[in-house]
Motif scaffolding. Sequence first.
Motif, PDB file in Angstrom:
ATOM      1  N   MET A 261      -8.733  -2.735   5.190  1.00 41.64           N
ATOM      2  CA  MET A 261      -8.436  -4.166   5.199  1.00 41.64           C
ATOM      3  C   MET A 261      -7.392  -4.495   6.264  1.00 41.64           C
ATOM      4  SD  MET A 261      -7.373  -6.681   2.061  1.00 41.64           S
ATOM      5  CE  MET A 261      -7.448  -8.466   2.289  1.00 41.64           C
TER       6      MET A 261
ATOM      7  N   THR B 263     -13.104  -9.034   2.741  1.00 44.99           N
ATOM      8  CA  THR B 263     -12.035  -9.986   2.425  1.00 44.99           C
ATOM      9  C   THR B 263     -11.069 -10.156   3.580  1.00 44.99           C
ATOM     10  OG1 THR B 263     -12.207  -9.252   0.120  1.00 44.99           O
ATOM     11  CG2 THR B 263     -10.295 -10.576   0.673  1.00 44.99           C
TER      12      THR B 263
ATOM     13  N   MET C  82     -12.888  -4.740   0.677  1.00 46.70           N
ATOM     14  CA  MET C  82     -11.679  -4.950   1.473  1.00 46.70           C
ATOM     15  C   MET C  82     -12.012  -5.377   2.900  1.00 46.70           C
ATOM     16  SD  MET C  82      -9.087  -4.723  -0.384  1.00 46.70           S
ATOM     17  CE  MET C  82      -8.081  -3.879  -1.588  1.00 46.70           C
TER      18      MET C  82
ATOM     19  N   THR D 292       0.818  -1.213   0.000  1.00 45.46           N
ATOM     20  CA  THR D 292       0.000   0.000   0.000  1.00 45.46           C
ATOM     21  C   THR D 292       0.851   1.261   0.000  1.00 45.46           C
ATOM     22  OG1 THR D 292      -1.764  -1.144   1.192  1.00 45.46           O
ATOM     23  CG2 THR D 292      -1.785   1.258   1.255  1.00 45.46           C
TER      24      THR D 292
ATOM     25  N   GLY E 229      -9.208 -10.171  -6.964  1.00 47.06           N
ATOM     26  CA  GLY E 229      -8.687  -8.907  -6.461  1.00 47.06           C
ATOM     27  C   GLY E 229      -7.832  -8.172  -7.473  1.00 47.06           C
TER      28      GLY E 229
ATOM     29  N   ASN F 128      -7.479  -0.078   1.473  1.00 45.51           N
ATOM     30  CA  ASN F 128      -6.381  -0.924   1.933  1.00 45.51           C
ATOM     31  C   ASN F 128      -6.158  -0.775   3.429  1.00 45.51           C
ATOM     32  OD1 ASN F 128      -5.742  -2.105  -0.530  1.00 45.51           O
ATOM     33  ND2 ASN F 128      -4.426  -0.424  -1.147  1.00 45.51           N
TER      34      ASN F 128
END
Length: 531
Positions: free
Chosen positions: A317, A374, A371, A155, A284, A314
């Motif tokens: 997540m 997941t 995100m 990221t 993804g 991100n």
Amino acid sequence: MTTANTRPGAGRREWVGLAVLGLPTFLVSMDFSVLYLGVPHLSADLAPSGIQQLWIVDIYGLLIAGFLVTMGTIGDRIGRKNLLLIGGAVFGIASVAAAFSTSPQMLIASRALLGVAGAAVMPSVLALVTGMFTDQKQRSRALAIYLTCFMGGATLGPLVGGVLLEYFWWGSVFLVAVPGIVLLLVFGPFLLPDQRAPRAGRLDPVSVVLSLAAILPFVYGLKELVRNGWEWLPAVALVSGIAVGVVFVHRQRHLEHPLLDLRMVANRTFRSALTLMFVTAVVGTGTLLLVTLYLQNVTGLTPLAAGLLLTVPNVLMIIGNLSTPPLANRIRPAYLIAGGLLVAGAGYLIFTLAGSTSGPMVIFIAMCVVMLGTAPLAALCNHLAMGEVSPDKAGSGASIVQTTAEFGLGLGIATLATLGTAVYRSNVEGALGAIPPDAADAARESIDRAVAAAGQLPAAQSGDLLAAARDAFTSGMHVVGIVSAILYAGLAVLAIRAFRPVHNSRGSNDDTTNKDQETDPVPDAAWATEA
């Protein structure tokens, strides 16, 4: 059979060791993306050809994928700490060489060496984390932190690269790794355990050659076919990689000490975890490419603005990863993963609400939902897979896990991104109207070329071309969103069926649980697995 921890939990030494292991994880992951913004700068300095520029960007990931299986098995034989420290030292040296490269050839060679070193680091770290944290509850938390370091590197890579390039020369994006590697080499020998397989057997050189001859051509051929369409050389490389892979698998089945123990894949939990990681990597990567194209070419964001916008999902997540282990102590992992996948599938369905004139907010919300949904799978699947691997095969098992993810990342563009492009081309064909032939041909190729061609046309024709291309691309996004949601629904069913025997530390059991498992005498074990 119940696998539960009977050894004391990890102490301060192991948690500090995890912090040390987070450094190479972060740095190897960051090197996948830190160079993206630096390509124009190094191109102005080194003047690489188009082919050399592609190799500068691609060879790092290519060699990581190619050497993972070999390095994981070598770690089982020579010791995972030893391989990690060797790989870390080579990574540091190669980073310095890359930073001060004086020619494209030198930079390509340095990036190649970085890839080989990265392949030594990745399975070693995952195997060490698994071995250091034998208490299942602590292991799940440690693996979530490991994944957070990996995601953090991916990221922050472009952002770190952007900041460095604002004030320094392009080589600085490689030197940023050196201080972290120095810390690893200073503290690693004292904090990390020396893990190795007690009866690993002799390394089979033929298997090493076969694995490289299978994976490298396959990954190269796949990347080139996705990037440039049908060409005979990448097609031959892809087919030859598959053919050699068949020979490799056949040889492993008949060796007493195989390079890759295929019996691990026969384990249902291990195999199912790999399947989930593979498919989510495919989805993804494929959807992320389409999302970035949508944000830039349909909503009009700059690359930097699009990157900053996608940083938020991100980060969510990462928060979800760190929040998952405590939840997994109360909710059976099968249901936690399946529920998350259904939430993520709902996020992909939100893609269908995005329009060609709706702006970036709909896709931003969709990616945040995806995100977060997941995160449980990402946090738990490494734990579930590695929990089924015997300690003497930890390096090999880690290499299988990470190679599976690498293949999924490569196939995402070849499958879902290609599907979106096919829908775009089909829809744009009948909507071009009275557009000049050259501009129409460009629009049929891709949304990027359509936007570029529109900039060369009079205002009225430019508006018509942009509207047609953006409507067509948005239709492709809708189709990919629906397909992704269906795939995630299927994965949710698989997760429940495959992981239902895995129960949490509060003793949640299903009808198939044995009585001795209901009274597990180890209160600190987060999960036990029925086999």
